[in-house]
Structures are given as C-alpha cells and as structure tokens.
Design a protein around this motif. Structure first.
Motif, mmCIF file in Angstrom:
data_model
loop_
_atom_site.group_PDB
_atom_site.id
_atom_site.type_symbol
_atom_site.label_atom_id
_atom_site.label_comp_id
_atom_site.label_asym_id
_atom_site.label_seq_id
_atom_site.Cartn_x
_atom_site.Cartn_y
_atom_site.Cartn_z
ATOM 1 N N ASN A 155 -105.610 -35.319 19.920
ATOM 2 C CA ASN A 155 -105.699 -34.043 20.632
ATOM 3 C C ASN A 155 -104.849 -34.039 21.892
ATOM 4 O OD1 ASN A 155 -107.400 -32.736 18.832
ATOM 5 N ND2 ASN A 155 -109.260 -33.483 19.822
ATOM 6 N N ALA A 156 -104.862 -35.157 22.629
ATOM 7 C CA ALA A 156 -104.049 -35.245 23.842
ATOM 8 C C ALA A 156 -102.565 -35.161 23.499
ATOM 9 C CB ALA A 156 -104.360 -36.532 24.595
ATOM 10 N N THR A 196 -108.774 -36.348 9.264
ATOM 11 C CA THR A 196 -109.810 -35.416 8.822
ATOM 12 C C THR A 196 -109.174 -34.057 8.550
ATOM 13 O OG1 THR A 196 -110.354 -34.616 11.032
ATOM 14 C CG2 THR A 196 -111.490 -36.612 10.276
ATOM 15 N N SER A 197 -109.883 -33.219 7.797
ATOM 16 C CA SER A 197 -109.346 -31.885 7.510
ATOM 17 C C SER A 197 -109.176 -31.082 8.790
ATOM 18 C CB SER A 197 -110.269 -31.151 6.537
ATOM 19 O OG SER A 197 -111.582 -31.029 7.069
ATOM 20 N N GLY A 198 -110.083 -31.275 9.757
ATOM 21 C CA GLY A 198 -109.951 -30.574 11.027
ATOM 22 C C GLY A 198 -108.711 -31.002 11.794
ATOM 23 N N GLU A 199 -108.399 -32.284 11.752
ATOM 24 C CA GLU A 199 -107.196 -32.783 12.430
ATOM 25 C C GLU A 199 -105.945 -32.225 11.770
ATOM 26 O OE1 GLU A 199 -109.025 -37.056 14.005
ATOM 27 O OE2 GLU A 199 -108.062 -36.921 12.028
ATOM 28 N N GLY A 239 -110.239 -39.310 14.537
ATOM 29 C CA GLY A 239 -111.655 -39.365 14.215
ATOM 30 C C GLY A 239 -112.045 -40.528 13.338
ATOM 31 N N ARG A 240 -111.113 -41.018 12.518
ATOM 32 C CA ARG A 240 -111.397 -42.124 11.607
ATOM 33 C C ARG A 240 -110.766 -43.436 12.057
ATOM 34 N NH1 ARG A 240 -110.415 -38.522 6.160
ATOM 35 N NH2 ARG A 240 -112.485 -37.531 6.112
ATOM 36 N N THR A 241 -110.246 -43.457 13.244
ATOM 37 C CA THR A 241 -109.667 -44.693 13.759
ATOM 38 C C THR A 241 -110.756 -45.726 13.996
ATOM 39 O OG1 THR A 241 -107.856 -43.501 14.827
ATOM 40 C CG2 THR A 241 -108.331 -45.710 15.628
ATOM 41 N N VAL A 242 -110.570 -46.906 13.422
ATOM 42 C CA VAL A 242 -111.521 -48.001 13.641
ATOM 43 C C VAL A 242 -111.300 -48.626 15.009
ATOM 44 C CG1 VAL A 242 -112.304 -50.253 12.803
ATOM 45 C CG2 VAL A 242 -111.710 -48.440 11.172
#
Length: 246
Positions: free
Chosen positions: A150-151, A195-198, A111-114
C-alpha cells in the motif's frame, strides 16, 4: 579483465587505494599481483582500466591508466515489485533478476507475506552488486528499502504502466503490446500470491493483470519467469555495451 565496483565517481581519480570488501575480493578471489590490469566501474557507469601497483593485506593500490567509456543500458527498464520471500529465495530472485537486466527491485510486504521484517537489505544489495559485476552490467540496479504494498502504491507516480501476475482464472498471458517500448512495472507476489484485494488495488493504479500459464509455480520461479518475459518483450534481454563517446 576482472571488474570491480566502487561506490563513488572515478572521473577525476588517478591513483586509488582500494580497501575493505573490494580489497578482499581482489586479494583472495582474483589473487591480483603487481602489474595486473583490472577494470573499475563507478556509480555513474563510467569504466576505467587500472594497473595494480601494490598489493598488501587489506589494501590494493592502483593507477588509473585509461577511460573505457560509460556503460549504456536501455532507457526505461523493468522495475520488479516483489513480495518478500522466505530465506534464500529472495537472494535467488535478486541475483537472477539483475543478471536478466532489471532496472530496480522494490521488495514489498503484502497480506500473504510470511516475512514481516528483515535485516537483510545490505545482503540483498551485495547480491545485486555481485550479480552485476559477474554478468558485465555497467550499472548496479538499486534494491530499495522494503515497504508495504500500500505504501508503494501510495507513493508511486500514477498511473503505473506494467503488469501484475496473478493466478486468477480467465486472465490472458503477457503479450508484446503490454510492455513494448516503455518503462514498466512487473509485480509478483510472495508465497501464496497476491490477494484479490491487492490485485484490485494495483489494477486501480494502472497495472494490468496477466497470467504465467496454467502450471502452479513457486514464487521464486514465477518472479524469474516474469522478469525474463518482460525483458524479452521490451527488447532489453541482452548485454549492454560500453559507449566510448558518452
């Protein structure tokens, strides 16, 4: 003797004509001459002594003179799951991780990957090859095709064994019991971290959350530190040997 990796089995080879990048390396970097001896190693970890018989622009001819045995690395090993980093940081982490002995590197988009896409996979694999050749590893660890986190989690065999490093409060540092004696996953996020979700998703997949301490580390520093700790705690921090009986 200098080592050269060839991307095919050498067990039945007697004479070889080396071209392409390896020929340029032998010609321009090592400056080999007829009569020199080099070491060739292949995808199976087999090592062979070879004598240079001819050198020309773009081509080096060799005769294989002796088998030196198969390279042995510890069973299992640490797989680095690495959030994609910007620019040369990715190359730095790949280089140092290979030198430290990781079994594989899996780049993941988070999610935070640039960096959202990359055409540098071939370059990263070349960095891994050069690092393995330089540090004396008998095998070149794979750098896998980048996938989403996720994958990766969906395709991985559950439960995963290993740790995810996270900057959350109240976490314990990595200890020997977390990784000892097992093939393990070490997950490190990109700039900004996971992220906290990850992290929750990785905990559900079997990983444990650990911290690298109170200092705020750059992503590339965190990855190299995590690999170093994991390799030390699993007893894999050291140079593998050649097994003459393998």
């Amino acid at each position: 003797m200098q080592r050269v990796f060839l991307s095919f089995p050498l067990a039945n080879s007697k004479k070889l004509s080396i071209t392409g990048e390896n020929a340029r390396y032998l010609n321009s970097v090592l400056r080999v001459r007829r009569g020199d001896s080099i070491v060739l190693f292949d995808t199976e970890g087999e090592h062979f002594e070879a004598d240079v018989t001819s050198v020309s622009k773009g081509r080096v001819e060799v005769d294989i003179s002796a088998s030196l045995g198969r390279g042995v690395e510890p069973e299992g090993g640490v797989t680095l799951v690495l959030g994609l980093l910007k620019g040369s940081k990715m190359e730095l982490v790949i280089q140092k991780s290979v030198e430290l002995g990781v079994a594989a590197i899996i780049p993941v988009e988070t999610g935070r990957t640039v960096v959202r896409e990359t055409r540098k996979l071939d370059r990263w694999r070349k960095v891994a090859l050069e690092a393995a050749r330089q540090c004396g590893r008998p095998l070149v660890p794979p750098v896998e095709q980048p996938v989403s986190l996720n994958a990766y989690l969906d395709s991985a065999d559950a439960p995963l064994k290993g740790v995810v490093f996270y900057e959350g409060r109240g976490l314990e540092p990595l200890c020997h019991g977390d990784l000892a004696g097992e093939a393990a996953v070490v997950a490190v996020g990109p700039e900004g971290g996971f992220t906290s979700g990850e992290v929750d998703r990785m905990l559900s997949a079997g990983l444990q959350a650990r911290t690298l301490g109170g200092n705020v580390l750059r992503a590339e520093t965190a990855a190299i530190a995590a690999v170093t700790l994991a390799q030390y705690l699993t007893g894999r921090l050291g140079r593998p040997a050649l097994d003459k009986d393998a």
